[in-house]
Write a protein that holds these residues in place. Structure first.
Motif, PDB file in Angstrom:
ATOM      1  N   ASP A  51     -12.260  21.307 -39.999  1.00  0.00           N
ATOM      2  CA  ASP A  51     -11.560  21.105 -41.268  1.00  0.00           C
ATOM      3  C   ASP A  51     -10.107  20.756 -40.988  1.00  0.00           C
ATOM      4  OD1 ASP A  51     -13.200  23.759 -43.182  1.00  0.00           O
ATOM      5  OD2 ASP A  51     -13.882  21.779 -42.543  1.00  0.00           O
ATOM      6  N   ILE A  52      -9.616  19.712 -41.642  1.00  0.00           N
ATOM      7  CA  ILE A  52      -8.220  19.316 -41.529  1.00  0.00           C
ATOM      8  C   ILE A  52      -7.593  19.348 -42.916  1.00  0.00           C
ATOM      9  CG2 ILE A  52      -6.639  17.385 -41.075  1.00  0.00           C
ATOM     10  CD1 ILE A  52      -8.466  16.432 -38.911  1.00  0.00           C
ATOM     11  N   PHE A  53      -6.439  19.963 -43.025  1.00  0.00           N
ATOM     12  CA  PHE A  53      -5.638  19.893 -44.242  1.00  0.00           C
ATOM     13  C   PHE A  53      -4.291  19.278 -43.889  1.00  0.00           C
ATOM     14  CE2 PHE A  53      -8.194  22.038 -47.352  1.00  0.00           C
ATOM     15  CZ  PHE A  53      -9.024  22.865 -46.611  1.00  0.00           C
ATOM     16  N   TYR A  54      -3.851  18.352 -44.700  1.00  0.00           N
ATOM     17  CA  TYR A  54      -2.556  17.708 -44.466  1.00  0.00           C
ATOM     18  C   TYR A  54      -1.901  17.458 -45.813  1.00  0.00           C
ATOM     19  CZ  TYR A  54      -4.879  13.307 -45.736  1.00  0.00           C
ATOM     20  OH  TYR A  54      -5.573  12.320 -46.406  1.00  0.00           O
ATOM     21  N   THR A  55      -0.625  17.095 -45.797  1.00  0.00           N
ATOM     22  CA  THR A  55       0.131  16.927 -47.035  1.00  0.00           C
ATOM     23  C   THR A  55       0.514  15.462 -47.211  1.00  0.00           C
ATOM     24  OG1 THR A  55       1.029  19.152 -46.807  1.00  0.00           O
ATOM     25  CG2 THR A  55       2.153  17.685 -48.341  1.00  0.00           C
ATOM     26  N   LEU A  64      -1.876   5.092 -49.166  1.00  0.00           N
ATOM     27  CA  LEU A  64      -0.771   5.815 -48.542  1.00  0.00           C
ATOM     28  C   LEU A  64      -1.229   7.169 -48.005  1.00  0.00           C
ATOM     29  CD1 LEU A  64       2.112   5.008 -51.062  1.00  0.00           C
ATOM     30  CD2 LEU A  64       1.674   3.954 -48.825  1.00  0.00           C
ATOM     31  N   ASP A  65      -2.158   7.811 -48.712  1.00  0.00           N
ATOM     32  CA  ASP A  65      -2.707   9.084 -48.235  1.00  0.00           C
ATOM     33  C   ASP A  65      -3.406   8.903 -46.888  1.00  0.00           C
ATOM     34  OD1 ASP A  65      -1.798  10.251 -50.573  1.00  0.00           O
ATOM     35  OD2 ASP A  65      -3.761  10.265 -51.542  1.00  0.00           O
ATOM     36  N   ILE A  66      -4.121   7.791 -46.720  1.00  0.00           N
ATOM     37  CA  ILE A  66      -4.815   7.562 -45.451  1.00  0.00           C
ATOM     38  C   ILE A  66      -3.818   7.300 -44.332  1.00  0.00           C
ATOM     39  CG2 ILE A  66      -6.540   6.153 -44.261  1.00  0.00           C
ATOM     40  CD1 ILE A  66      -7.541   8.037 -46.535  1.00  0.00           C
ATOM     41  N   PHE A  67      -2.744   6.589 -44.624  1.00  0.00           N
ATOM     42  CA  PHE A  67      -1.689   6.434 -43.621  1.00  0.00           C
ATOM     43  C   PHE A  67      -1.107   7.796 -43.245  1.00  0.00           C
ATOM     44  CE2 PHE A  67      -0.881   1.920 -45.345  1.00  0.00           C
ATOM     45  CZ  PHE A  67      -1.691   1.362 -44.366  1.00  0.00           C
ATOM     46  N   ASP A  68      -0.961   8.689 -44.241  1.00  0.00           N
ATOM     47  CA  ASP A  68      -0.476  10.047 -43.954  1.00  0.00           C
ATOM     48  C   ASP A  68      -1.454  10.809 -43.074  1.00  0.00           C
ATOM     49  OD1 ASP A  68       1.810   9.641 -45.479  1.00  0.00           O
ATOM     50  OD2 ASP A  68       0.953  10.529 -47.290  1.00  0.00           O
ATOM     51  N   LEU A  69      -2.749  10.646 -43.337  1.00  0.00           N
ATOM     52  CA  LEU A  69      -3.759  11.295 -42.502  1.00  0.00           C
ATOM     53  C   LEU A  69      -3.657  10.800 -41.061  1.00  0.00           C
ATOM     54  CD1 LEU A  69      -6.352  12.940 -41.948  1.00  0.00           C
ATOM     55  CD2 LEU A  69      -7.661  10.962 -42.769  1.00  0.00           C
ATOM     56  N   MET A  70      -3.541   9.497 -40.878  1.00  0.00           N
ATOM     57  CA  MET A  70      -3.447   8.945 -39.534  1.00  0.00           C
ATOM     58  C   MET A  70      -2.223   9.494 -38.806  1.00  0.00           C
ATOM     59  SD  MET A  70      -4.571   5.001 -40.376  1.00  0.00           S
ATOM     60  CE  MET A  70      -4.572   4.430 -38.660  1.00  0.00           C
TER      61      MET A  70
END
Length: 307
Positions: free
Chosen positions: A26-30, A105-111
């Motif tokens: 599980d990964i959580f990010y902001t 933009l969320d996917i760029f944040d995930l990367m």
């Protein structure tokens, strides 16, 4: 379910009975605008193979890719995010914050959060729209793309069908009822799925709360879709410019034989515009193929062999 044939990589073609040898992390990010977002992380983090990021449809989430991610994670890292407002990711306060641009933009944040600079993207429906947007905004982040029943033109009637039930359907009271409802709504486009398949699909479609099915997305997501359809007057804007931004990478385009979202004519146009496009039609599937079908897995294996 019947046993599926082996693929060229020696693994059994996917089915709902595949069990991951190692559970996903599980990964959580902001996100940049402060949302707490979730993703499933399959496979070895330090694999030398190019990682794959799987992006789901409008109201779908990472559970849709459980079979495919398990299948592929033997030799590469697979990330499956829940887009904002879906699954285990935080909901937005306003419906205007649910846009493909914000989700990109969320996917760029995930990367950035996991330290991946470039990846191969599997985009199902809305996820494919996000993938094309990413190609236009940050082409170097994309090494390859698999578009699952989506292209630069979307059939208005199919999108209107989705808008007719998304966000308004009440949660079934039992899992048996959930499987039955999904079957009644979709069996015409997916005629070969068994009762067990529909039950598995129900588990991917709904969350579980107090042992019963529950809606697994923010219903505000569909507000923008309906407003867009009303404003379109039957003519949807196309994304040919964004699709052409993928010309620098090989692309695999999958289409459900019975799809009412991606027309066969659009696939032909895509092949004309993109010199490195592979196309596969998945038999007895509508919108969207489940990505456990033998022909889909064979095509995905052949495509990923390039990386």
């Amino acid at each position: 379910m019947t046993t599926k044939p082996k693929t060229s990589r020696g693994r059994k073609a996917g089915s709902s009975r595949i069990v991951a040898p190692v559970p996903p992390r599980d990964i959580f990010y902001t996100s940049q605008d402060g949302l707490k977002l979730f993703a499933r992380d399959y496979g070895q983090r330090h694999s030398t193979a190019t990682p794959v990021i799987c992006l789901p449809g409008l109201t779908r989430n990472s559970k849709d890719f459980e079979m495919l991610a398990t299948y592929l994670s033997k030799d590469r890292r697979i990330l499956c995010p829940d887009l904002r407002g879906r699954g285990r990711s935080q909901y937005c306060d306003n419906w205007t914050d649910y846009t493909p641009q914000a989700e990109m933009l969320d996917i760029f944040d995930l990367m950035a959060a996991v330290g991946i600079q470039r990846a191969i993207f599997v985009g199902t429906s809305r996820g494919g729209i996000i993938t094309m947007l990413m190609a236009a905004h940050r082409p170097n982040a994309i090494l390859g793309a698999i578009l699952n029943d989506i292209g630069p033109e979307i059939n208005f009637a199919g999108l209107k069908r989705i808008a007719s039930y998304a966000g308004v359907m009440e949660a079934p009271t039992t899992w048996t009822e959930a499987a039955f409802k999904l079957r009644m709504m979709n069996e015409r486009e997916f005629p070969t799925l068994s009762g067990d398949d529909w039950y598995a699909q129900a588990r991917r479609t709904f969350a579980e709360k107090a042992g019963a099915p529950a809606i697994d997305y923010d219903t505000k997501i569909v507000v923008g879709l309906r407003k867009g359809l009303d404003a379109a007057n039957g003519v949807l804007p196309d994304m040919w410019a964004q699709f052409k931004a993928l010309k620098h990478v090989p692309v695999l385009a999958l289409r459900g034989e019975n799809s009412d979202i991606l027309a066969a004519e659009t696939i032909e146009k895509m092949a004309h515009e993109h010199p490195k496009l592979m196309t596969v039609t998945v038999k007895d599937r509508g919108h969207v193929p489940l990505l456990d079908e033998p022909e889909a897995l064979k095509a995905i294996d052949a495509y990923l062999a390039q990386f």
